[in-house]
Every structure is written in C-alpha cells, then in structure tokens.
Design a protein around this motif. Structure first.
Motif, PDB file in Angstrom:
ATOM      1  N   MET A  47       0.827  -1.211   0.000  1.00 12.43           N
ATOM      2  CA  MET A  47       0.000   0.000   0.000  1.00 12.43           C
ATOM      3  C   MET A  47       0.854   1.250   0.000  1.00 12.43           C
ATOM      4  SD  MET A  47      -3.259  -0.598   2.134  1.00 12.43           S
ATOM      5  CE  MET A  47      -4.183  -2.098   2.070  1.00 12.43           C
ATOM      6  N   GLY A  48       0.409   2.225  -0.727  1.00  9.13           N
ATOM      7  CA  GLY A  48       1.086   3.521  -0.679  1.00  9.13           C
ATOM      8  C   GLY A  48       0.677   4.218   0.602  1.00  9.13           C
ATOM      9  N   VAL A  49       1.616   4.837   1.261  1.00  7.01           N
ATOM     10  CA  VAL A  49       1.307   5.502   2.527  1.00  7.01           C
ATOM     11  C   VAL A  49       1.824   6.939   2.498  1.00  7.01           C
ATOM     12  CG1 VAL A  49       1.682   5.468   5.025  1.00  7.01           C
ATOM     13  CG2 VAL A  49       1.471   3.312   3.790  1.00  7.01           C
TER      14      VAL A  49
ATOM     15  N   GLY B  20       2.075  22.028   1.599  1.00  5.89           N
ATOM     16  CA  GLY B  20       1.189  21.537   0.540  1.00  5.89           C
ATOM     17  C   GLY B  20       1.977  20.864  -0.580  1.00  5.89           C
ATOM     18  N   GLN B  21       3.096  21.494  -0.923  1.00  6.54           N
ATOM     19  CA  GLN B  21       3.935  20.915  -2.002  1.00  6.54           C
ATOM     20  C   GLN B  21       4.539  19.585  -1.552  1.00  6.54           C
ATOM     21  OE1 GLN B  21       6.473  24.290  -2.330  1.00  6.54           O
ATOM     22  NE2 GLN B  21       5.241  25.278  -3.910  1.00  6.54           N
ATOM     23  N   ARG B  22       4.935  19.507  -0.299  1.00 11.37           N
ATOM     24  CA  ARG B  22       5.478  18.241   0.237  1.00 11.37           C
ATOM     25  C   ARG B  22       4.404  17.154   0.184  1.00 11.37           C
ATOM     26  NH1 ARG B  22      10.184  18.748   4.094  1.00 11.37           N
ATOM     27  NH2 ARG B  22       9.749  16.595   4.617  1.00 11.37           N
ATOM     28  N   GLN B  23       3.179  17.545   0.541  1.00 12.49           N
ATOM     29  CA  GLN B  23       2.088  16.563   0.526  1.00 12.49           C
ATOM     30  C   GLN B  23       1.875  16.034  -0.887  1.00 12.49           C
ATOM     31  OE1 GLN B  23      -1.957  17.927   1.175  1.00 12.49           O
ATOM     32  NE2 GLN B  23      -2.326  16.230   2.586  1.00 12.49           N
ATOM     33  N   ARG B  24       1.895  16.944  -1.851  1.00  6.71           N
ATOM     34  CA  ARG B  24       1.693  16.526  -3.238  1.00  6.71           C
ATOM     35  C   ARG B  24       2.842  15.632  -3.699  1.00  6.71           C
ATOM     36  NH1 ARG B  24       0.090  22.069  -4.144  1.00  6.71           N
ATOM     37  NH2 ARG B  24       1.834  22.458  -5.520  1.00  6.71           N
TER      38      ARG B  24
ATOM     39  N   LEU C 110      -3.946   3.903  -1.432  1.00  4.68           N
ATOM     40  CA  LEU C 110      -3.215   5.049  -0.907  1.00  4.68           C
ATOM     41  C   LEU C 110      -3.805   5.385   0.456  1.00  4.68           C
ATOM     42  CD1 LEU C 110      -0.945   6.973  -1.685  1.00  4.68           C
ATOM     43  CD2 LEU C 110      -2.630   8.474  -2.698  1.00  4.68           C
ATOM     44  N   LEU C 111      -3.019   5.157   1.477  1.00  7.38           N
ATOM     45  CA  LEU C 111      -3.473   5.473   2.831  1.00  7.38           C
ATOM     46  C   LEU C 111      -2.912   6.821   3.231  1.00  7.38           C
ATOM     47  CD1 LEU C 111      -3.346   2.121   2.977  1.00  7.38           C
ATOM     48  CD2 LEU C 111      -3.726   2.625   5.359  1.00  7.38           C
ATOM     49  N   LEU C 112      -3.768   7.696   3.714  1.00  6.42           N
ATOM     50  CA  LEU C 112      -3.297   9.035   4.094  1.00  6.42           C
ATOM     51  C   LEU C 112      -3.629   9.286   5.561  1.00  6.42           C
ATOM     52  CD1 LEU C 112      -4.826   9.519   0.958  1.00  6.42           C
ATOM     53  CD2 LEU C 112      -3.184  11.351   1.188  1.00  6.42           C
ATOM     54  N   ASP C 113      -2.592   9.577   6.330  1.00  5.12           N
ATOM     55  CA  ASP C 113      -2.780   9.832   7.753  1.00  5.12           C
ATOM     56  C   ASP C 113      -2.989  11.328   7.971  1.00  5.12           C
ATOM     57  OD1 ASP C 113      -2.927   9.451  10.451  1.00  5.12           O
ATOM     58  OD2 ASP C 113      -0.792   9.108  10.757  1.00  5.12           O
ATOM     59  N   GLU C 114      -4.162  11.680   8.443  1.00  4.46           N
ATOM     60  CA  GLU C 114      -4.536  13.079   8.726  1.00  4.46           C
ATOM     61  C   GLU C 114      -4.171  14.015   7.572  1.00  4.46           C
ATOM     62  OE1 GLU C 114      -6.391  13.887  11.095  1.00  4.46           O
ATOM     63  OE2 GLU C 114      -6.096  12.447  12.719  1.00  4.46           O
TER      64      GLU C 114
ATOM     65  N   LEU D 109      -8.617   7.428   4.087  1.00  2.21           N
ATOM     66  CA  LEU D 109      -8.234   8.640   4.802  1.00  2.21           C
ATOM     67  C   LEU D 109      -8.448   8.429   6.291  1.00  2.21           C
ATOM     68  CD1 LEU D 109     -10.389  11.090   2.618  1.00  2.21           C
ATOM     69  CD2 LEU D 109      -8.054  10.328   2.154  1.00  2.21           C
ATOM     70  N   VAL D 110      -7.406   8.594   7.044  1.00  2.00           N
ATOM     71  CA  VAL D 110      -7.547   8.502   8.497  1.00  2.00           C
ATOM     72  C   VAL D 110      -7.538   9.926   9.017  1.00  2.00           C
ATOM     73  CG1 VAL D 110      -6.460   7.686  10.618  1.00  2.00           C
ATOM     74  CG2 VAL D 110      -6.384   6.285   8.563  1.00  2.00           C
ATOM     75  N   SER D 111      -8.632  10.310   9.640  1.00  2.00           N
ATOM     76  CA  SER D 111      -8.747  11.725   9.982  1.00  2.00           C
ATOM     77  C   SER D 111      -9.664  11.940  11.190  1.00  2.00           C
ATOM     78  CB  SER D 111      -9.317  12.471   8.771  1.00  2.00           C
ATOM     79  OG  SER D 111      -9.529  13.810   9.072  1.00  2.00           O
TER      80      SER D 111
END
Lengths: 278, 257
Positions: A101-103, A162-166, A180-184, A215-217
C-alpha cells in the motif's frame, strides 16, 4: 456479485452504482501494547465500487477521536505493523504485506537528502508496471498534473507543506500501489489549501477504477464530503480498546460523489450522527 | 546594547564579528598587562610564531604530523563506517557497542602491547592513533544511527525496499553528510592525540616532537607559538570540512538556514 443498484429521480446517472469484489478486508484485528488493549475485534471490508460510465475509485474514511488508535489501525492496514491477532487481506484473499500500500504520513515525510525528482525516480523504479524508459515521462506527467514541475529539482526542505504533501502522494502513486493510505491529510491546512487537497484526492480517486484512498482523519466534515464509505472507530462502553462501531454507506445515503454535498440536509444530519457516535 | 545580554537575541553577523574581535583584544590586553615572569606576553609569542613560520624545520614537522593525522583519520573512518553500518546487523551490533566502550581505555597502558604488535615507530604511531580515534568516531556515528526517525525506515518499507536497500538509502546515503560532520567534530581529538603519540617515536619528527623538544628547554615562547599554529591549523580544517560538507551535501545548508 452485484449488490445494490440505486437510482434517484433527479440524479439517475450520478447515483447508479454497484459494489463488486472485495479489495481489502480486515478481520478480527486486535492490538495490545503489553497489557493494554488498543484495538479490539476490528472488522472492515472495502469493495470495488463500479459506476457505469465513470472511472471511479474508492474513498474510504476512518474517523475517530484523537488518541483512539487510528494511526495504529492505519499502520496495520498498510502492513507496517503486525496486529496481535487478526488478518488483513487484499484482492484474492492475499495477505497485505508492507509495500503493498502507498502511505502518505501525517508530516509528508520524504528523503531529505534527495531532490524531489530523485525521490520520485526511486519510487518509480520499484514499480514493476513501469518500464525504465517510461519513468522520466511518468514523473514529468505526474508533476505537471500536481503542479510540481518547477519544484522537481528542489530538496524537500525547500517546499511548502502543501507541495510536500503533493510530492508524497506522487511518490506513492508512482510506486504503483492501487491503495493510498493518508494519515490526517487535512490536518493544519487553511481553507484554501483544504479545498486544493480535496480536489487533489478526488483527482487521484478518479484516476483508476481500483484506486482506493483510505483517509484517516478526525476532520469529520471534510472526510465525509469526500468519502463513499465511512468507518467510525470508537470505544464501546465498558469494553477495552477501540473498535469499528459503525459503517456509514454514503453511497446509499446519496452523499457520495456530489460536489455540493455539504449543502444537503442529509449531509448535515450524517455529520451530526457521526459526531454523536464519537 | 541590552540585546547583547538577552537570551536568544538575534544579532547580525557584523555585530557578532565585532564582539568576538573586541573580546579577543580585551583578553590579549589583559594577558599582556598581567603576565610577567615565566609566561610570555602575547607579543613575544607572536614574534616566535612569525620567526617559526619561514623555517624549514617547522613546515617539515607540520607536514609529518599532517600526513600521519590524515592517514589515521582515513583508516579510522573506514573502520568506523564498517562497524557503524553493520551495527544494524545483530551479529555486529555487540562489537560496535564494545568499540564505543573502548574510549575508556587509556593509550598509555597499551603502548607496550602495540609496540609488540607493530614493526616500526611509524606503524606504532599510526595504530595508536587509529585505536584512539575509532571509539570516538563510532560513538558519534552510532548516536546518528540511533537518532534516525522510524518514519525514514517506514517510508522505505512503503516503497518496497528490502532491508539492505533500506540500510543503503537511509544510513549510507542519507547520513553521508553526518560522516563529514563527525570527522569535523572529532578532528580535534586526533589532533590532540598526535602530539602524544609523536612523543613515543621521535625519529620521524612531527609537531609533537617539536613541542617536546621546546618543552625540554623550557622555551615557553616557542611552545606557545607551536600551540598557536596547531590551533590555527585546527580552525582551518574545521572551516575546510564545513565548506566541503555544504558543497557536497547542499541540503545540509538548507537545514541550517
């Protein structure tokens, strides 16, 4: 195989969908830290949602209060941590291993010693579906899509949050996983950035039929607005550890895939319902 | 003015330089006015220093010491990297930890053992230096490895790196800048040791031999002049290694901005 076929009078095409094969299944997940139970009997299942005429991936949100164990569950689902008991399986019942999984971590971690292009190249080289000759083109394409072209030769420290996130998202996309799992992903963003991130995640979810975002949020409104299914992680009275206390099928409630969903009364009711459960 | 004594106050580079120069001048003036008798005045040391500078003896000895130090540093770095990189492999971790503890061993007690093990004075000096430096290098590098955030390893896992690829990316490539930083920080230790080991085998000369010679005749002016040159050389290498680090690893410059 076809589960429900929903139609409404005014948005027939939009709400037509069916749930097909299982993409991810967590069964009887328990996690203990020493004597302390963190997660208890977690069961969740994510199915491939098919919408006629639309390339539609899945967006699942996992909501819970801070400190409830969301990140632990996130790590277990991504294969980064083994549960004390229970299994996480993917398509064809194959156990999920680390790397499947992409994290995207909460602080959008990247190799600080690599330029963005180098990081993306390293990720792409690990993608068995990408030919070495296609890597450069793929990176350029993704960078253009995510407005990062002019930052490719920079180091992570030179980028904004924001750029780092992208960059983190592209890195994981180039790595080739459908998950794609995204933490917060919405934590610490201002209103404008928040809109951009939502737009970006929608773009990713629409890029492939099997693309699945988890999305974990703790941001209820944004997560519900974006997701097709929401799992609520909370503690049950008198029982140790957090568990999934409710699965909210937002497709069934006609709250999925709608741009102005936040204006709907049903959306507000659903958010209230979730808040009451947390 | 108040800012000069305020904690965490930001000062311009110009002010800092002026402050350092001012403090140095005050210290030299105090030294000049208060020293009498055995301890030479700064002017006397400066005279000796400038008298030493054009001499062949001085440069020959400096060169001998420099070559020995650089040789010892190069070998020490190779030994350190070998054990530090492999410290994440369980088989080698105990050995790396033992090397760290070796810094409590004094070299003086081991001179005889090393004399038996080596063939000549040159080898003796080199092996003693390496034995003295390696524990400090390993200590510094292991602390770098243990402070690596789990997220760095997690990122590798999500990118499907195997354990050896993770070791290569996170520790060997990712911490390469730290190797230079460790050399920079520990150069002083090797510079400190050189004067001691050179005293053991004086036939080849070196800055330590020169120091011992002047000490023997109580020529304190020249002793302090040599100390000054050792100090200035140390500063030069500190600057050089710092410059190399920024040049080779430009991202480290960004981190300190």
């Amino acid at each position: 195989m076809v589960v429900p076929l929903h139609k409404t009078s005014n948005t027939i095409a939009m709400m037509e969908y069916r749930k097909e094969e299982i993409l991810l299944k967590a069964e009887k997940i328990n996690l203990f830290f020493g004597e302390k139970q963190v997660l208890r009997d977690i069961d969740l299942c994510i199915k491939n949602i098919v919408r006629p005429g639309v390339t539609q991936g899945q967006v699942v949100s996992l909501l819970g209060r801070s400190g409830i164990g969301k990140t632990q569950l996130f790590r277990i689902l991504s294969g980064l941590q083994k549960p004390t008991s229970g299994t996480v399986t993917g398509i064809d019942n194959k156990p999920i291993m680390q790397g499947d999984m992409g994290v995207v971590f909460q602080n959008y971690y990247l190799f600080e010693w690599r330029t963005i292009r180098q990081s993306l190249e390293l990720a792409a080289k690990k993608n068995p579906q990408l030919k070495p000759t296609d890597i450069k083109d793929q990176i350029d394409q993704q960078a253009q899509l995510f407005n990062l072209t002019e930052h490719l030769n920079k180091y992570p420290q030179q980028l904004s949050g924001g750029q780092r996130q992208r960059a983190s998202i592209i890195q994981q996309l180039l790595n080739g996983s459908n998950f794609l799992l995204l933490d917060e992903p919405f934590s610490g963003l201002d209103v404008i950035m928040l809109e951009k991130v939502v737009e970006l995640l929608l773009k990713v979810s629409l890029s492939d039929e099997l693309k699945t975002l988890i999305l974990v949020s703790h941001d209820i409104e944004t997560s519900v607005a974006l997701a097709d299914t929401t799992f609520i992680l909370a503690q049950e009275d008198g029982k140790p550890g957090a568990t999934i206390i409710k699965e909210v099928d937002l497709c069934e409630r006609e709250l999925a895939w709608e741009k102005d969903v936040k204006n709907k009364k049903e959306f507000a009711n659903t958010v209230q319902e979730i808040k009451a459960l947390l | 003015m108040k800012q000069l004594f305020a904690p965490f106050a930001n000062m311009s580079r110009k002010v800092i330089y002026l402050l350092v120069i001012g403090q140095l001048l005050v210290a030299l003036m105090l030294w000049h006015n208060l020293s009498h008798g055995l301890i030479p005045k700064p002017i006397k040391i400066a005279e000796n220093f400038f008298a030493l500078l054009p001499t062949k003896v001085f440069w020959d000895n400096i060169l001998v010491s420099l070559v020995l130090t650089l040789k010892a540093m190069a070998i020490s770095i190779l030994v350190t990297l070998f054990f530090a990189y492999l410290s994440v492999v369980p088989f080698f971790s105990g050995l790396a930890k033992f090397l760290v503890k070796c810094r409590y061993l004094t070299l003086t007690g081991l001179i005889f053992v090393f004399t038996l093990l080596t063939q000549d004075g040159s080898q003796l000096k080199l092996s003693l230096l390496v034995f003295g430096i390696v524990p400090f290098f390993v200590t510094s590098f292991l602390s770098v490895i243990t402070s690596i955030k789990n997220q760095e390893y997690d990122l590798c896992k999500t990118l499907r790196y195997n354990r050896w690829q993770t070791l290569y990316e996170v520790i060997i490539i990712g911490k390469a800048d730290q190797v230079l930083e460790i050399i920079r920080q520990n150069f002083a230790i090797s510079w400190l040791m050189i004067t001691m080991v050179e005293g053991l085998s004086m036939s080849e000369g070196g800055i330590g031999t020169l120091l011992i010679k002047y000490n023997k005749y109580n020529d304190l002016g020249n002793v302090l002049a040599i100390q000054l040159s050792i100090f200035l050389l140390g500063l030069f290498f500190d600057f050089l290694l710092g410059f190399l680090k920024k040049w080779l690893f430009p991202y480290t410059k960004l981190q300190t901005q």
